[in-house]
Design an enzyme around this catalytic site. Structure first.
Site, PDB file in Angstrom:
ATOM      1  N   GLY A   1       0.833  -1.205   0.000  1.00  0.00           N
ATOM      2  CA  GLY A   1       0.000   0.000   0.000  1.00  0.00           C
ATOM      3  C   GLY A   1       0.858   1.241   0.000  1.00  0.00           C
ATOM      4  O   GLY A   1       2.053   1.189   0.343  1.00  0.00           O
TER       5      GLY A   1
ATOM      6  N   CYS B   1       5.281  -6.201   1.992  1.00  0.00           N
ATOM      7  CA  CYS B   1       5.654  -4.782   2.034  1.00  0.00           C
ATOM      8  C   CYS B   1       4.888  -4.068   3.149  1.00  0.00           C
ATOM      9  O   CYS B   1       5.163  -4.281   4.320  1.00  0.00           O
ATOM     10  CB  CYS B   1       5.427  -4.143   0.663  1.00  0.00           C
ATOM     11  N   TYR B   2       3.905  -3.219   2.816  1.00  0.00           N
ATOM     12  CA  TYR B   2       3.106  -2.547   3.853  1.00  0.00           C
ATOM     13  C   TYR B   2       2.487  -3.575   4.791  1.00  0.00           C
ATOM     14  O   TYR B   2       2.403  -3.367   6.002  1.00  0.00           O
ATOM     15  CB  TYR B   2       2.020  -1.699   3.201  1.00  0.00           C
TER      16      TYR B   2
ATOM     17  N   HIS C   1       8.322  -7.726  -3.195  1.00  0.00           N
ATOM     18  CA  HIS C   1       7.072  -8.061  -3.878  1.00  0.00           C
ATOM     19  C   HIS C   1       7.235  -9.337  -4.706  1.00  0.00           C
ATOM     20  O   HIS C   1       7.771  -9.304  -5.820  1.00  0.00           O
ATOM     21  CB  HIS C   1       6.641  -6.907  -4.779  1.00  0.00           C
TER      22      HIS C   1
ATOM     23  N   GLU D   1       4.903 -10.913  -6.163  1.00  0.00           N
ATOM     24  CA  GLU D   1       3.881 -10.991  -7.211  1.00  0.00           C
ATOM     25  C   GLU D   1       4.332 -10.413  -8.547  1.00  0.00           C
ATOM     26  O   GLU D   1       3.688 -10.658  -9.575  1.00  0.00           O
ATOM     27  CB  GLU D   1       2.590 -10.294  -6.753  1.00  0.00           C
TER      28      GLU D   1
ATOM     29  N   SER E   1     -19.469  -7.719 -28.367  1.00  0.00           N
ATOM     30  CA  SER E   1     -18.494  -6.876 -29.060  1.00  0.00           C
ATOM     31  C   SER E   1     -17.634  -7.695 -30.003  1.00  0.00           C
ATOM     32  O   SER E   1     -16.986  -7.147 -30.884  1.00  0.00           O
ATOM     33  CB  SER E   1     -17.593  -6.169 -28.037  1.00  0.00           C
TER      34      SER E   1
ATOM     35  N   VAL F   1     -12.897 -11.397 -26.658  1.00  0.00           N
ATOM     36  CA  VAL F   1     -12.890 -12.631 -25.881  1.00  0.00           C
ATOM     37  C   VAL F   1     -13.741 -12.510 -24.625  1.00  0.00           C
ATOM     38  O   VAL F   1     -14.349 -13.489 -24.175  1.00  0.00           O
ATOM     39  CB  VAL F   1     -11.441 -13.047 -25.532  1.00  0.00           C
ATOM     40  N   ASP F   2     -13.839 -11.302 -24.053  1.00  0.00           N
ATOM     41  CA  ASP F   2     -14.591 -11.135 -22.814  1.00  0.00           C
ATOM     42  C   ASP F   2     -16.088 -11.372 -23.034  1.00  0.00           C
ATOM     43  O   ASP F   2     -16.697 -12.214 -22.373  1.00  0.00           O
ATOM     44  CB  ASP F   2     -14.366  -9.731 -22.235  1.00  0.00           C
ATOM     45  N   SER F   3     -16.687 -10.614 -23.951  1.00  0.00           N
ATOM     46  CA  SER F   3     -18.121 -10.779 -24.179  1.00  0.00           C
ATOM     47  C   SER F   3     -18.429 -12.133 -24.801  1.00  0.00           C
ATOM     48  O   SER F   3     -19.480 -12.720 -24.544  1.00  0.00           O
ATOM     49  CB  SER F   3     -18.664  -9.646 -25.060  1.00  0.00           C
TER      50      SER F   3
ATOM     51  N   LYS G   1      -7.590 -11.194 -17.654  1.00  0.00           N
ATOM     52  CA  LYS G   1      -7.685 -11.521 -19.074  1.00  0.00           C
ATOM     53  C   LYS G   1      -7.127 -12.913 -19.375  1.00  0.00           C
ATOM     54  O   LYS G   1      -7.729 -13.670 -20.153  1.00  0.00           O
ATOM     55  CB  LYS G   1      -6.948 -10.462 -19.900  1.00  0.00           C
TER      56      LYS G   1
END
Length: 521
Positions: free
Chosen positions: A55, A82-83, A177, A179, A231, A234-236, A377
Site C-alpha cells: 500500500g 511490504c506494507y 514483492h 507478485e 463486441s 474474448v470477454d463478451s 484476461k
C-alpha cells in the site's frame, strides 16, 4: 464453493489484483476483501491463508489503513507483503521507521533460512558466502525491530529485516514483492506459502470456474431472460457462452454498431455468433446517435460516461422490444473494476472509468450479470478455451469498450474515425503478417487531434499524425512498450502515410505502464 480459499486484504496497492492472479495461477481460489474486514467474518469465510497487500501509506501515519488485529490470532497462516509486513510487525510489538535509504527496484535477497517460505528458492548464487536470489523492492519504510517471537529469515544489503517469521503462529512477512515478474522466484515463494504453509489444494481450474459460474448465473437469472452486449472480443464472447450454457435460448445477443468499431468488425462479429454459435443476435446500427452524443466532447471521462449511458439506453430499449427481459450480461473484468472504482475493496486510487463500470448510470432498468467480473484476461482466455471458443477469438487483442472514441485524442468526428479506422487496419494487417499477434498484448493506432507540417509531392501538407502503440503485458495491469523490428515500423509508417488521406507523420509510443496507461484515454 468446494475449493480452498485464500483471501487478500487490500491496503490500496495497485498490485493487489496481481497477487490474486498469481494465487489463481497456482489453481487456488483467491478473492480480495477490504483491509478492515472484521476478523469474525474472515473466520466465517474459512480461508486456508491470508495475504496482506502492499500500500502507498506509512503504517505510523495518522489515518493509515489498519486491519482487525485479531486477524493475527485466528490461527490462520498470514503472509504480509511490504506494507502488510510492516503493519504485522507494528501490531505485534515491533517498530517501523523511515529507512535511512529507500530501496527501489531489483535487490539481492540473501536467504538466511530456506526451510519453509524459501524452500527450494536458492538460485545457486552466493555473495559473501550467503545464498541469494533477486527480488523487487519498493519501500521507504522498514521494520527496524522485529516483534517478539519472530526471527529474520532473509535480508538485503539495504534492509536487514527483509523477511521475518513466527513459525509457531505461522505468520510471515516479506518486504519485497513476490507478485511481480522482477522477483526471480516470486511464484515459487507464493506457492510455498500456499502449499507448504497453508496446505491449500490446487483445485481451482478453468473447468471448475465454468461449473461455478454457470451455477451462479442460473441462481441469479432463475427463469428470467437476459440480453448480452456483444463486441466480438474474448470477454463478451466467453461471457455469452457461459450464460448460454446456463440459460440456453433465454439469452439474446445485442450487437450495437456504434460507429466506433474497427474496419470490418460488424460483419465479422455477426457472422461468428450467428453462424458458429447459433446465438440469436439482434443488430442495431446506432452510429448516428453515438456520434451525436459525442459531438464537441474532448474530455475522456465524459466520453466514457456518455458512451456507457448510451449503450445502456439502447440495450434497455431493445430489451423492452423483446419483452420480459430483466438482465443485462456484460464481460466486465477485474482490471476494469479496480481501475474504475476508488474504494471497491480498499483505499486504491481510481485510474480511469471504464464505460461498463464507472460509466454506468446510477439507475438502470436491467439487472447486471457479470460472470467474469473477478477474472483477469489470461484467466478469461483459459475459460474461453475450456468452452471451445475458437482460438482466433480467444487470442484477439483487447479492444476498449468505448472503441475508437478513446483513440481519437480530442473531439470525435466521422472523418477522424474513418482516418483512424484505415490506419488501424494497416497496423493490424502488418502485425498479423509479422506473426506477432500472440506476442503482443495490444497493438493499435491513435489519432491525436493536432496537425503538423509535411511535404508530399513537393507540396506543403498540414495533416494529422498517427501514433503507433504496441505493448507487451501479462495481465494489463502493467505493460512495457514492444521492441518491434525497425523494418516493421518502417513498413507500417510508409503504408499509413501513402494509403491513408490526411496523414503525413507516424510516431511510435515508447512509454510503459506505469507511468502511462496502455490506451491514451
Amino acid at each position: 464453493m468446494n475449493h480452498d480459499r485464500i483471501i487478500v486484504l487490500d491496503f490500496g496497492s495497485q498490485y493487489s489484483m496481481l497477487i490474486a492472479r498469481k494465487v489463481r495461477e497456482a489453481n487456488v481460489y483467491c478473492e480480495i476483501v477490504s483491509h478492515d474486514i472484521p476478523a469474525h467474518r474472515i473466520r466465517d469465510m474459512d480461508p486456508k491463508g491470508i495475504i496482506l497487500s502492499g500500500g502507498p501509506a506509512s503504517v505510523y501515519q495518522k489515518g493509515a489503513p489498519r486491519c482487525d488485529p485479531e486477524v493475527f490470532r485466528l490461527g490462520i497462516p498470514v503472509l504480509g507483503i511490504c506494507y502488510g509486513m510492516q503493519l504485522m510487525a507494528m501490531e505485534l510489538g515491533g517498530t517501523v521507521t523511515r529507512a535511512m535509504k529507500g530501496e527501489y527496484g531489483k535487490a539481492d535477497l540473501f536467504i538466511d533460512d530456506d526451510t519453509d517460505l524459501f524452500y527450494g528458492i536458492l538460485d545457486g548464487g552466493e555473495m559473501h558466502g550467503t545464498p541469494s536470489t533477486l527480488c523487487w523492492m519498493s519501500h521507504g519504510d522498514s521494520v527496524e525491530t522485529v516483534p517478539p517471537g519472530f526471527d529474520v529469515i532473509a535480508h538485503t544489503p539495504n534492509t536487514s529485516n527483509a523477511a521475518i517469521r513466527n513459525r509457531a503462529l505461522r505468520l510471515y512477512g516479506i518486504q519485497f514483492h513476490p507478485e511481480v515478474v522482477h522477483t526471480r522466484r516470486g511464484n515459487e515463494i507464493l506457492r510455498n506459502f500456499l502449499f507448504r504453509i497453508c496446505g491449500a489444494r490446487p483445485t481451482w481450474t478453468p473447468a471448475a470456474f465454468v461449473d461455478y459460474a454457470v451455477e451462479k448465473v442460473r441462481q441469479q437469472v432463475g427463469d428470467g431472460r437476459a440480453v448480452i452486449a456483444l463486441s466480438g472480443g474474448v470477454d463478451s464472447s466467453t461471457a455469452a457462452l457461459l450464460v448460454q450454457r446456463a440459460i440456453g435460448d433465454r439469452l439474446t445477443g445485442i450487437f450495437v454498431n456504434n460507429g466506433l468499431l474497427r474496419k470490418g468488425e460488424p460483419e465479422r462479429v455477426l457472422s461468428t455468433f450467428r453462424d458458429h454459435f447459433k446465438l440469436n443476435v439482434l443488430y442495431v446500427d446506432a452510429t448516428k446517435s453515438f456520434l451525436s452524443i459525442l459531438r464537441g466532447v474532448r474530455d475522456p471521462e465524459e466520453k466514457r460516461r456518455r458512451i456507457g449511458h448510451e449503450f445502456i439506453r439502447i440495450f434497455e430499449e431493445e430489451a423492452a422490444k423483446l419483452g420480459g427481459v430483466e438482465f443485462l450480461v456484460q464481460g466486465t473484468l477485474y482490471p476494469d473494476v479496480i481501475e474504475s472504482t476508488a474504494a471497491d475493496t480498499g483505499p486504491a486510487a481510481r485510474i480511469k472509468s471504464h464505460h461498463n463500470v464507472g460509466g454506468l448510470p446510477e439507475k438502470m432498468h436491467l439487472k447486471l450479470v457479470e460472470p467474469l467480473r473477478y477474472l483477469f484476461k489470461d484467466e478469461v482466455r483459459k475459460v474461453g478455451l475450456e468452452l471451445k471458443l475458437p482460438e482466433d477469438m480467444v487470442w484477439r487483442q483487447p479492444f476498449p469498450g468505448p472503441g475508437l472514441a478513446v483513440r481519437v485524442i480530442g473531439t470525435v468526428t466521422r472523418e477522424r474515425l474513418d482516418i483512424l479506422r484505415e490506419a488501424d487496419a494497416i497496423v493490424q494487417e502488418e502485425i498479423a503478417g509479422a506473426g506477432l499477434i500472440r506476442h503482443l498484448w495490444q497493438s493499435f493506432a491513435v489519432l491525436p487531434v493536432i496537425r503538423s507540417v509535411g511535404v508530399m509531392g513537393d507540396e506543403r501538407t498540414y495533416a494529422y499524425p498517427i501514433v503507433l502503440r504496441a505493448v507487451t503485458s501479462e495481465d494489463g495491469m502493467t505493460a512495457d512498450w514492444a521492441r518491434l523490428p525497425y523494418d516493421l515500423i518502417e513498413r507500417i509508417s510508409n503504408r499509413i502515410i501513402n494509403e491513408v488521406p490526411h496523414v503525413n507523420r507516424v510516431v511510435y509510443d515508447v512509454s510503459s505502464k506505469p507511468p502511462a496507461t496502455i490506451e491514451w484515454e
